[in-house]
Design an enzyme around this catalytic site. Structure first.
Site, mmCIF file in Angstrom:
data_model
loop_
_atom_site.group_PDB
_atom_site.id
_atom_site.type_symbol
_atom_site.label_atom_id
_atom_site.label_comp_id
_atom_site.label_asym_id
_atom_site.label_seq_id
_atom_site.Cartn_x
_atom_site.Cartn_y
_atom_site.Cartn_z
ATOM 1 N N HIS A 14 0.839 -1.205 0.000
ATOM 2 C CA HIS A 14 0.000 0.000 0.000
ATOM 3 C C HIS A 14 0.872 1.252 0.000
ATOM 4 C CE1 HIS A 14 -3.106 -2.638 2.245
ATOM 5 N NE2 HIS A 14 -3.536 -2.482 1.003
ATOM 6 N N LYS A 35 -17.365 -5.897 7.065
ATOM 7 C CA LYS A 35 -16.260 -6.797 7.383
ATOM 8 C C LYS A 35 -15.931 -6.724 8.863
ATOM 9 C CE LYS A 35 -13.296 -6.343 3.278
ATOM 10 N NZ LYS A 35 -11.919 -6.020 2.914
ATOM 11 N N ARG A 50 -1.894 -6.611 -7.731
ATOM 12 C CA ARG A 50 -0.728 -7.472 -7.522
ATOM 13 C C ARG A 50 -0.634 -8.577 -8.547
ATOM 14 N NH1 ARG A 50 -2.678 -9.221 -1.838
ATOM 15 N NH2 ARG A 50 -4.504 -9.185 -3.150
ATOM 16 N N SER A 67 -3.069 -7.668 3.080
ATOM 17 C CA SER A 67 -3.445 -7.414 4.471
ATOM 18 C C SER A 67 -3.941 -8.678 5.149
ATOM 19 C CB SER A 67 -4.524 -6.329 4.543
ATOM 20 O OG SER A 67 -4.007 -5.087 4.143
#
Length: 167
Positions: free
Chosen positions: A25, A49, A97, A135
């Site tokens: 990030h 979440k 990614r 993460s």
């Protein structure tokens, strides 16, 4: 006249839960900050979440880890395009990614374009050595007592001690 010399400021938004903020990030923030006049790191409330860190903790963590970089850290809730409209943003920055990220992000970009056609989506790749970091994996490794010091900044690593998820 080149776009960067006009009187209109180019504001971009990089959004996510950042639970926690990773070196990937941070790399995307550095790259995006060089492309726009202003970069906003929009930390999602993420009511859908369970997060390890509260919104306040995630915002403080990001502000501290990104100190010295030209970025504002703000919370957001709801549609990112509504947030972009309110901030006067011309772009959303997304880090990708791999191809799985790209497939998902391309679909989101197309939907966001339907919601607010004046905001472009800009995809940035983190450095190759950071592309395996997520993460989710950082949280899991930290929870199991693993060393995450090569995946997050020192301030984030200090905060990643085993504790229960936030409800």
């Amino acid at each position: 006249m080149p776009a960067h010399t006009t009187s209109t400021r180019r504001i971009a938004v990089y959004s996510g839960t950042f639970d926690p903020l990773t070196l990937g990030h941070e790399d995307v923030v550095r790259r995006a900050a060089g492309l726009f006049d202003e970069l906003i790191l929009a930390v999602a409330v993420a009511h859908h979440k369970k997060t390890r860190f509260t919104l306040k903790e995630r915002m403080e963590m990001a502000a501290e880890a990104l100190a010295g970089l030209p970025v504002r850290v703000l919370p957001f809730e709801g549609l990112i395009m509504d947030f972009c409209r309110g901030q006067g943003a011309c772009a959303v920055v997304r880090g990708i990614r791999n191809m799985t990220d790209f497939d998902y992000e391309a679909q989101m970009a197309a939907m966001n374009r339907k919601l607010l056609p004046t905001v472009e989506t800009v995809f940035l790749l983190p450095q190759a050595e950071l592309q395996c970091i997520s993460s989710t994996l950082v949280r899991e490794i930290a929870t199991l007592g693993g060393d995450v010091s090569q995946m997050v900044s020192p301030v984030v690593a200090d905060l990643l001690t085993p504790r229960p998820l936030q409800a």
